[in-house]
Design a protein around this motif. Structure first.
Motif, PDB file in Angstrom:
ATOM      1  N   VAL A  73      -4.247  13.382 -10.079  1.00 37.66           N
ATOM      2  CA  VAL A  73      -2.977  13.565 -10.796  1.00 37.66           C
ATOM      3  C   VAL A  73      -2.179  14.667 -10.120  1.00 37.66           C
ATOM      4  O   VAL A  73      -0.987  14.523  -9.826  1.00 37.66           O
ATOM      5  CB  VAL A  73      -3.237  13.897 -12.286  1.00 37.66           C
ATOM      6  N   LYS A  74      -2.847  15.791  -9.819  1.00 38.69           N
ATOM      7  CA  LYS A  74      -2.160  16.901  -9.148  1.00 38.69           C
ATOM      8  C   LYS A  74      -1.797  16.527  -7.711  1.00 38.69           C
ATOM      9  O   LYS A  74      -0.694  16.809  -7.238  1.00 38.69           O
ATOM     10  CB  LYS A  74      -3.078  18.128  -9.172  1.00 38.69           C
ATOM     11  N   ARG A  75      -2.718  15.866  -7.036  1.00 36.29           N
ATOM     12  CA  ARG A  75      -2.472  15.533  -5.630  1.00 36.29           C
ATOM     13  C   ARG A  75      -1.253  14.611  -5.474  1.00 36.29           C
ATOM     14  O   ARG A  75      -0.531  14.664  -4.492  1.00 36.29           O
ATOM     15  CB  ARG A  75      -3.727  14.878  -5.036  1.00 36.29           C
ATOM     16  N   LEU A  76      -1.016  13.774  -6.498  1.00 38.47           N
ATOM     17  CA  LEU A  76       0.111  12.841  -6.409  1.00 38.47           C
ATOM     18  C   LEU A  76       1.457  13.569  -6.404  1.00 38.47           C
ATOM     19  O   LEU A  76       2.471  13.008  -5.984  1.00 38.47           O
ATOM     20  CB  LEU A  76       0.065  11.855  -7.577  1.00 38.47           C
ATOM     21  N   THR A  77       1.468  14.821  -6.853  1.00 40.63           N
ATOM     22  CA  THR A  77       2.734  15.552  -6.846  1.00 40.63           C
ATOM     23  C   THR A  77       3.168  15.878  -5.419  1.00 40.63           C
ATOM     24  O   THR A  77       4.327  16.160  -5.177  1.00 40.63           O
ATOM     25  CB  THR A  77       2.637  16.856  -7.666  1.00 40.63           C
ATOM     26  N   THR A  78       2.214  15.872  -4.479  1.00 41.64           N
ATOM     27  CA  THR A  78       2.572  16.215  -3.103  1.00 41.64           C
ATOM     28  C   THR A  78       2.396  15.049  -2.131  1.00 41.64           C
ATOM     29  O   THR A  78       2.792  15.158  -0.974  1.00 41.64           O
ATOM     30  CB  THR A  78       1.714  17.392  -2.594  1.00 41.64           C
ATOM     31  N   HIS A  79       1.780  13.962  -2.570  1.00 39.79           N
ATOM     32  CA  HIS A  79       1.585  12.824  -1.673  1.00 39.79           C
ATOM     33  C   HIS A  79       2.317  11.595  -2.225  1.00 39.79           C
ATOM     34  O   HIS A  79       2.112  11.239  -3.385  1.00 39.79           O
ATOM     35  CB  HIS A  79       0.092  12.482  -1.537  1.00 39.79           C
ATOM     36  N   PRO A  80       3.132  10.966  -1.422  1.00 36.03           N
ATOM     37  CA  PRO A  80       3.880   9.791  -1.901  1.00 36.03           C
ATOM     38  C   PRO A  80       3.011   8.525  -1.919  1.00 36.03           C
ATOM     39  O   PRO A  80       3.176   7.625  -1.117  1.00 36.03           O
ATOM     40  CB  PRO A  80       5.013   9.665  -0.868  1.00 36.03           C
ATOM     41  N   ILE A  81       2.050   8.509  -2.831  1.00 34.50           N
ATOM     42  CA  ILE A  81       1.125   7.369  -2.935  1.00 34.50           C
ATOM     43  C   ILE A  81       1.418   6.617  -4.237  1.00 34.50           C
ATOM     44  O   ILE A  81       1.527   7.231  -5.300  1.00 34.50           O
ATOM     45  CB  ILE A  81      -0.344   7.858  -2.941  1.00 34.50           C
ATOM     46  N   SER A  82       1.549   5.309  -4.145  1.00 34.97           N
ATOM     47  CA  SER A  82       1.753   4.497  -5.347  1.00 34.97           C
ATOM     48  C   SER A  82       0.404   4.146  -5.960  1.00 34.97           C
ATOM     49  O   SER A  82      -0.524   3.756  -5.244  1.00 34.97           O
ATOM     50  CB  SER A  82       2.484   3.199  -4.999  1.00 34.97           C
ATOM     51  N   VAL A  83       0.313   4.300  -7.267  1.00 35.53           N
ATOM     52  CA  VAL A  83      -0.921   3.964  -7.977  1.00 35.53           C
ATOM     53  C   VAL A  83      -0.661   2.695  -8.778  1.00 35.53           C
ATOM     54  O   VAL A  83       0.172   2.676  -9.681  1.00 35.53           O
ATOM     55  CB  VAL A  83      -1.347   5.117  -8.917  1.00 35.53           C
ATOM     56  N   HIS A  84      -1.363   1.637  -8.405  1.00 37.46           N
ATOM     57  CA  HIS A  84      -1.156   0.329  -9.026  1.00 37.46           C
ATOM     58  C   HIS A  84      -2.156   0.137 -10.167  1.00 37.46           C
ATOM     59  O   HIS A  84      -3.371   0.170  -9.952  1.00 37.46           O
ATOM     60  CB  HIS A  84      -1.324  -0.778  -7.991  1.00 37.46           C
ATOM     61  N   VAL A  85      -1.619  -0.042 -11.342  1.00 35.22           N
ATOM     62  CA  VAL A  85      -2.430  -0.084 -12.560  1.00 35.22           C
ATOM     63  C   VAL A  85      -2.053  -1.337 -13.347  1.00 35.22           C
ATOM     64  O   VAL A  85      -0.863  -1.657 -13.491  1.00 35.22           O
ATOM     65  CB  VAL A  85      -2.147   1.186 -13.406  1.00 35.22           C
ATOM     66  N   HIS A  86      -3.050  -2.037 -13.841  1.00 38.93           N
ATOM     67  CA  HIS A  86      -2.767  -3.212 -14.671  1.00 38.93           C
ATOM     68  C   HIS A  86      -2.084  -2.783 -15.969  1.00 38.93           C
ATOM     69  O   HIS A  86      -2.385  -1.709 -16.510  1.00 38.93           O
ATOM     70  CB  HIS A  86      -4.061  -3.963 -14.987  1.00 38.93           C
TER      71      HIS A  86
END
Ligand SMILES: [Zn+2]
Length: 275
Positions: A73-86
């Protein structure tokens, strides 16, 4: 460009964290699940010559912490990664704090802009269930299913014409029944909404193998207390010796080898350098 359309590597699998890397010809690498911490994931990616910056997308089977480590959750603030969730897991993802701008919701089969076809398959697991995936790219089909209490017809119907497979083989039934785990935990695991035992997994894999061209089969999510690679190898030697040369038993601490797929035949190691 060599022949490999897709290469899969299980970076780690087990109750302490699950993560599988999918490298795709002509497209960015993606992960299925991020149950290892960002730091551990980065370390294992580095051993393959990759970094977190190379990863653009994570597809999540479900949001238990061994499949979505909270440090992300924290890492996503600095990395432009999309999290695909059903869609089924949307509320849980929001509650966990997955930032909205990174959250990509899906409900059905879809084709990504980079050409990869993603087919979700719903699996029974605890309250919200888990999602299996068929990933098709450049003519290669790979499927992954983990945390499924039983094998639904949809898995057998849709896990067809595969080149590679990663499948849960969680526990040995005898070890489970004779373990000193609390009865309530045993019931949860064996209820049909928990995990798959080795023989249930093998039955499904044998069926999938007959309707596929599997070059590699990786077994996932082995229980630390109630499973053992020796037992699994003995089971396959007895019931499915033809699968043994294609079989990888994954573990928690060391990434599996890279498994290149190319329409049902493996790619030579010398070709991987070109991938
Ligand atoms: Zn799990």
């Amino acid at each position: 460009m060599d022949d490999a359309g897709l290469v899969f590597t299980v970076l780690g699998s087990g109750s302490l964290g699950n993560c599988t890397l999918i490298e795709r010809a002509g497209a960015t690498p993606i992960l299925i699940d991020c149950g290892l911490s960002p730091r551990a994931t980065a370390r294992r990616l580095a051993s393959l010559g990759l970094s977190l910056d190379d990863i653009t997308d994570i597809y999540v089977t479900h949001l238990d912490c061994d499949h979505f480590a909270r440090g992300w959750v924290k890492r996503l603030t600095t990395h432009p990664i999309s999290v695909h969730v059903h869609m089924r897991h949307r509320t849980r993802a929001v509650r966990l704090g997955v930032p909205g701008r990174h959250l990509e919701l899906f409900e059905d089969t879809h084709t990504r802009p980079d050409g990869t076809h993603v087919e979700p398959v719903m699996l029974a697991h605890d309250g919200l269930g888990s999602v299996g995936y068929v990933i098709e790219h450049a003519g290669c089909r790979f499927a992954l299913a983990t945390d499924l209490g039983r094998v639904p017809a949809a898995v057998l119907d849709r896990f067809v014409e595969l080149d590679g497979l990663a499948f849960e083989s969680n526990y040995d039934r005898t070890l489970q029944l004779t373990s000193d785990r609390p009865p309530v935990l045993k019931r949860r695991i064996m209820s049909g909404r928990g995990h798959l035992c080795n023989t249930e997994a093998l039955d499904a894999i044998l069926r999938i193998d007959t309707q596929s061209r599997l070059a590699h089969v990786a077994l996932l999510h082995l229980s630390r207390d109630c499973n053992c690679p020796t037992i699994i190898r003995r089971l396959y030697a007895e019931r499915a010796p033809h699968l043994l040369p294609r079989l990888t038993i994954t573990n928690q601490t060391v990434p599996s080898g890279r498994h290149p797929l190319v329409g049902g035949r493996t790619v030579g190691l010398q070709q991987l350098a070109l991938f």
